[in-house]
Design a protein around this motif. Structure first.
Motif, PDB file in Angstrom:
ATOM      1  N   GLU A 118      43.846  47.789  38.769  1.00 25.17           N
ATOM      2  CA  GLU A 118      44.246  46.413  38.444  1.00 25.17           C
ATOM      3  C   GLU A 118      45.655  46.102  38.930  1.00 25.17           C
ATOM      4  OE1 GLU A 118      44.247  43.400  34.633  1.00 25.17           O
ATOM      5  OE2 GLU A 118      42.708  44.914  34.891  1.00 25.17           O
TER       6      GLU A 118
ATOM      7  N   LEU B 115      45.380  44.904  42.379  1.00 31.60           N
ATOM      8  CA  LEU B 115      44.793  43.567  42.414  1.00 31.60           C
ATOM      9  C   LEU B 115      45.827  42.502  42.066  1.00 31.60           C
ATOM     10  CD1 LEU B 115      42.330  41.656  42.556  1.00 31.60           C
ATOM     11  CD2 LEU B 115      41.913  42.194  40.147  1.00 31.60           C
ATOM     12  N   VAL B 116      46.534  42.715  40.962  1.00 34.69           N
ATOM     13  CA  VAL B 116      47.522  41.735  40.503  1.00 34.69           C
ATOM     14  C   VAL B 116      48.625  41.546  41.540  1.00 34.69           C
ATOM     15  CG1 VAL B 116      49.326  41.374  38.776  1.00 34.69           C
ATOM     16  CG2 VAL B 116      47.033  42.057  38.057  1.00 34.69           C
TER      17      VAL B 116
ATOM     18  N   LEU C 285      47.300  39.403  44.679  1.00 34.10           N
ATOM     19  CA  LEU C 285      46.943  37.999  44.483  1.00 34.10           C
ATOM     20  C   LEU C 285      48.108  37.072  44.817  1.00 34.10           C
ATOM     21  CD1 LEU C 285      44.917  38.111  41.144  1.00 34.10           C
ATOM     22  CD2 LEU C 285      44.046  37.425  43.391  1.00 34.10           C
TER      23      LEU C 285
ATOM     24  N   LEU D  56      39.289  33.628  43.191  1.00 35.75           N
ATOM     25  CA  LEU D  56      38.930  35.033  43.015  1.00 35.75           C
ATOM     26  C   LEU D  56      37.514  35.168  42.499  1.00 35.75           C
ATOM     27  CD1 LEU D  56      40.127  37.917  43.221  1.00 35.75           C
ATOM     28  CD2 LEU D  56      40.788  37.707  40.812  1.00 35.75           C
TER      29      LEU D  56
ATOM     30  N   LEU E  56      34.827  37.984  41.000  1.00 35.60           N
ATOM     31  CA  LEU E  56      34.641  39.307  40.390  1.00 35.60           C
ATOM     32  C   LEU E  56      33.162  39.644  40.428  1.00 35.60           C
ATOM     33  CD1 LEU E  56      35.995  40.517  36.942  1.00 35.60           C
ATOM     34  CD2 LEU E  56      33.592  40.750  37.519  1.00 35.60           C
TER      35      LEU E  56
ATOM     36  N   THR F 266      48.245  38.530  35.725  1.00 33.59           N
ATOM     37  CA  THR F 266      47.556  39.372  34.739  1.00 33.59           C
ATOM     38  C   THR F 266      46.655  38.537  33.831  1.00 33.59           C
ATOM     39  OG1 THR F 266      49.555  39.234  33.365  1.00 33.59           O
ATOM     40  CG2 THR F 266      49.287  41.204  34.733  1.00 33.59           C
TER      41      THR F 266
ATOM     42  N   VAL G 227      43.497  37.324  35.885  1.00 27.23           N
ATOM     43  CA  VAL G 227      42.476  38.369  36.013  1.00 27.23           C
ATOM     44  C   VAL G 227      41.793  38.628  34.673  1.00 27.23           C
ATOM     45  CG1 VAL G 227      42.094  40.813  36.523  1.00 27.23           C
ATOM     46  CG2 VAL G 227      43.580  39.449  38.006  1.00 27.23           C
TER      47      VAL G 227
ATOM     48  N   LYS H 297      37.696  38.148  33.804  1.00 23.23           N
ATOM     49  CA  LYS H 297      36.816  39.167  33.212  1.00 23.23           C
ATOM     50  C   LYS H 297      36.110  38.626  31.974  1.00 23.23           C
ATOM     51  CE  LYS H 297      39.691  43.091  34.680  1.00 23.23           C
ATOM     52  NZ  LYS H 297      40.532  44.192  34.184  1.00 23.23           N
TER      53      LYS H 297
ATOM     54  N   TRP I 286      37.557  47.925  33.602  1.00 25.66           N
ATOM     55  CA  TRP I 286      37.643  48.390  34.998  1.00 25.66           C
ATOM     56  C   TRP I 286      36.543  49.419  35.185  1.00 25.66           C
ATOM     57  CZ3 TRP I 286      40.647  46.142  38.597  1.00 25.66           C
ATOM     58  CH2 TRP I 286      40.628  46.704  39.876  1.00 25.66           C
TER      59      TRP I 286
ATOM     60  N   PHE J 100      36.309  42.765  44.034  1.00 22.48           N
ATOM     61  CA  PHE J 100      36.936  41.449  44.028  1.00 22.48           C
ATOM     62  C   PHE J 100      37.002  40.909  45.450  1.00 22.48           C
ATOM     63  CE2 PHE J 100      38.535  43.562  40.261  1.00 22.48           C
ATOM     64  CZ  PHE J 100      38.469  42.578  39.293  1.00 22.48           C
TER      65      PHE J 100
ATOM     66  N   CYS K 156      38.673  37.330  47.551  1.00 29.23           N
ATOM     67  CA  CYS K 156      39.499  36.136  47.398  1.00 29.23           C
ATOM     68  C   CYS K 156      39.119  35.106  48.452  1.00 29.23           C
ATOM     69  CB  CYS K 156      40.987  36.481  47.475  1.00 29.23           C
ATOM     70  SG  CYS K 156      41.514  37.155  49.056  1.00 29.23           S
TER      71      CYS K 156
END
Length: 201
Positions: free
Chosen positions: A127, A130-131, A134, A141, A143, A164, A167, A171, A181, A187, A189
């Protein structure tokens, strides 16, 4: 993934085409109020070539700035005019979060059409990756962790500006825990070009 011409950007419509697309969306909702079915614009004459090519779209309906429906497509699998007509009808009458749009609501809806660029898979291992990757305010995004799937348009950054939080809520939208996770989670974009009553005038 990048499109066949190597461009991952969404299409940008000239003002006349943007206004035509908004009218198609409104006409499809009006047609739905009258017949219970979406408009089929490619059966009509006078559709410009730029609106007849395959493009994925989302149609968002707002009333007084509050969400009133949002439905869309993630893949460019039909002509843009047909995609927008279908999604406008679905946003008005098939979004499970809301009752079907009424005649009175139709008179005051605010229309926003998002034209999606091709989705690009993100190579992230956790994660934090990912964060960090972005781009707030820019990236939509997707998922995927079968059977779970959810999507946020870039406009969601307006209400969730911290990556954060963005995301975590994506979820939750998918039906997962905010700290979920797994080895199978993926993911992608994408970016959008937005067409609305304000931007097309």
């Amino acid at each position: 993934m990048i499109g066949p011409d190597g461009d991952s950007s969404p299409p940008v419509l000239p003002p006349d085409d943007a206004r035509a697309l908004l009218e198609i969306a409104r006409s499809s909702i009006r047609h739905g109020l009258n017949t219970g079915e979406p408009l089929k614009p490619l059966q009509e004459m006078g559709i410009p070539d730029s609106l007849a090519r395959p493009v994925a779209s989302f149609v968002t309906l707002n009333i007084d700035g509050a969400l009133r429906g949002c439905i869309g497509s993630l893949e460019a699998c039909r002509p843009l005019v047909d995609d927008v007509a279908h999604n406008a009808f679905a946003a008005a009458f098939r979004d499970p979060r809301f009752p079907p749009l009424s005649e009175d609501e139709f008179k005051v809806i605010e229309l926003h059409i998002s034209l999606l660029g091709p989705a690009t898979p993100m190579e992230v291992t956790d994660e934090r990756d990912l964060v960090t990757a972005l781009r707030p305010g820019m990236d939509g995004l997707i998922l995927e962790d079968p059977p779970y799937r959810s999507v946020f348009l870039p406009q969601v950054w307006d209400s969730l500006p911290e990556p954060t939080d963005f995301v975590a809520h994506l979820k939750l939208k998918a039906g997962l825990s905010s700290d979920h996770w797994s080895p199978n989670i993926k993911f992608s974009c994408f970016t959008v070009d937005e067409v609305s009553d304000d931007t097309s005038s």
